[in-house]
Motif scaffolding. Structure first.
Motif, mmCIF file in Angstrom:
data_model
loop_
_atom_site.group_PDB
_atom_site.id
_atom_site.type_symbol
_atom_site.label_atom_id
_atom_site.label_comp_id
_atom_site.label_asym_id
_atom_site.label_seq_id
_atom_site.Cartn_x
_atom_site.Cartn_y
_atom_site.Cartn_z
ATOM 1 N N GLU A 144 0.867 -1.393 -0.008
ATOM 2 C CA GLU A 144 -0.080 -0.016 0.054
ATOM 3 C C GLU A 144 0.918 1.173 0.043
ATOM 4 N N THR A 145 2.090 1.271 0.613
ATOM 5 C CA THR A 145 2.815 2.603 0.586
ATOM 6 C C THR A 145 4.064 2.633 -0.295
ATOM 7 N N ASN A 146 4.321 1.409 -1.101
ATOM 8 C CA ASN A 146 5.518 1.383 -1.674
ATOM 9 C C ASN A 146 5.195 0.958 -3.165
ATOM 10 N N ILE A 147 5.345 1.763 -4.032
ATOM 11 C CA ILE A 147 4.748 1.210 -5.598
ATOM 12 C C ILE A 147 5.713 0.107 -6.006
ATOM 13 N N GLU A 148 6.963 0.499 -5.857
ATOM 14 C CA GLU A 148 8.013 -0.702 -6.349
ATOM 15 C C GLU A 148 7.528 -1.993 -5.932
ATOM 16 N N ILE A 149 7.676 -2.340 -4.418
ATOM 17 C CA ILE A 149 7.043 -3.475 -3.904
ATOM 18 C C ILE A 149 5.762 -3.962 -4.302
ATOM 19 N N ALA A 150 4.896 -3.051 -4.510
ATOM 20 C CA ALA A 150 3.476 -3.417 -4.915
ATOM 21 C C ALA A 150 3.528 -3.991 -6.358
ATOM 22 N N ASN A 151 4.271 -3.267 -7.167
ATOM 23 C CA ASN A 151 4.394 -3.719 -8.578
ATOM 24 C C ASN A 151 5.249 -5.152 -8.724
ATOM 25 N N TRP A 152 6.382 -5.309 -7.838
ATOM 26 C CA TRP A 152 6.957 -6.426 -7.683
ATOM 27 C C TRP A 152 6.223 -7.527 -7.421
ATOM 28 N N GLY A 153 5.381 -7.427 -6.276
ATOM 29 C CA GLY A 153 4.193 -8.457 -5.930
ATOM 30 C C GLY A 153 3.239 -8.986 -6.697
ATOM 31 N N ARG A 154 2.746 -7.966 -7.525
ATOM 32 C CA ARG A 154 1.965 -8.023 -8.652
ATOM 33 C C ARG A 154 2.502 -9.020 -9.734
ATOM 34 N N VAL A 155 3.775 -8.561 -10.085
ATOM 35 C CA VAL A 155 4.421 -9.306 -11.112
ATOM 36 C C VAL A 155 4.628 -10.821 -10.752
ATOM 37 N N ILE A 156 5.399 -10.935 -9.536
ATOM 38 C CA ILE A 156 5.334 -12.123 -8.964
ATOM 39 C C ILE A 156 4.643 -13.102 -9.082
ATOM 40 N N HIS A 157 3.566 -12.686 -8.741
ATOM 41 C CA HIS A 157 2.091 -13.349 -8.524
ATOM 42 C C HIS A 157 1.668 -13.859 -10.004
ATOM 43 N N GLN A 158 1.851 -13.123 -10.874
ATOM 44 C CA GLN A 158 1.364 -13.269 -12.170
ATOM 45 C C GLN A 158 2.319 -14.266 -12.828
ATOM 46 N N GLU A 159 3.580 -13.999 -12.430
ATOM 47 C CA GLU A 159 4.527 -15.255 -13.126
ATOM 48 C C GLU A 159 4.088 -16.565 -12.239
ATOM 49 N N CYS A 160 3.746 -16.638 -10.999
ATOM 50 C CA CYS A 160 3.634 -17.697 -10.427
ATOM 51 C C CYS A 160 2.097 -18.421 -11.065
ATOM 52 N N LEU A 161 1.095 -17.636 -11.273
ATOM 53 C CA LEU A 161 -0.068 -18.065 -11.775
ATOM 54 C C LEU A 161 0.148 -18.655 -13.264
ATOM 55 N N LEU A 162 1.110 -17.970 -14.058
ATOM 56 C CA LEU A 162 1.402 -18.347 -15.408
ATOM 57 C C LEU A 162 1.933 -19.686 -15.488
ATOM 58 N N SER A 163 3.231 -19.953 -14.459
ATOM 59 C CA SER A 163 3.561 -20.983 -14.345
ATOM 60 C C SER A 163 2.893 -22.234 -13.874
#
Length: 193
Positions: free
Chosen positions: A120-139
């Motif tokens: 909620e407070t750090n856009i870089e960490i938020a975007n990393w979290g979004r990307v890592i979960h997308q990658e896991c879902l894709l895998s």
């Protein structure tokens, strides 16, 4: 200057998924709790809520679920990977999966509540979290499709292409379980028969 020298694998993995600054990674690392788990240690237990996400710096773990009293390996987490209980993370409910170390493992945990605050407070960490979960879902989706469309040999070769040293680090029974085949079928594939 690297304030958390012990998280070099974690840092490299985070940056490989999204360009997170060292300052943001240090902010994340500030909340880490260090764990030295022996081999065969259950980090996460099915039917128990675990309110942490684990980052693996060194070592290896496998995720599995129980069906009809048998363990079915569903995932491997190695250096730089994260592991957690899905239902614990997303719904604050006890999950079905277990996460067990295969090797002695150095990991760092962060409470899910703190991670959510950082989202909620750090856009870089938020975007990393979004990307890592997308990658896991894709895998996971690719594994599902591979199980429907590839032969066991092709699935084994695909696993080796993404995790070349898996046979040196993981019990062949766990690999066979992950591939959805018997250990004797895996032995035949490895022997080229």
């Amino acid at each position: 200057m690297d304030n958390y020298p012990e998280i070099s694998n974690i840092r490299k993995s985070i940056k490989s998924h999204y360009p997170v600054s060292d300052e943001s990674i240090d902010l994340l690392g500030k909340h880490f709790r260090k764990h030295l788990f022996p081999a065969k240690h259950l980090i996460i237990r099915g039917c128990i809520i675990d309110r942490n996400v684990y980052f693996i710096e060194k070592g290896l773990a496998r995720s599995y679920c129980l069906a009809d009293g048998n363990e079915h390996t569903t995932w491997f987490s190695k250096e730089g990977d994260i592991t957690f209980g899905l239902l614990c993370l997303y719904h604050n409910r006890a999950g079905f999966e277990y996460v067990e170390t295969i090797e002695p493992t150095l990991a760092y945990s962060i409470p899910i509540s703190i991670l959510n605050e950082l989202y909620e407070t750090n856009i870089e960490i938020a975007n990393w979290g979004r990307v890592i979960h997308q990658e896991c879902l894709l895998s996971l989706q690719c594994i599902r499709i591979d199980n429907l469309t590839m032969t066991a040999k092709e699935r084994y070769e695909a696993l080796l292409s993404t995790f070349p040293d898996i046979c040196q680090r993981v019990n062949l029974g766990y690999i066979a379980s992950f591939l959805g085949i018997s250990i004797s079928a895996l032995s035949r594939i490895r022997a080229g028969k």
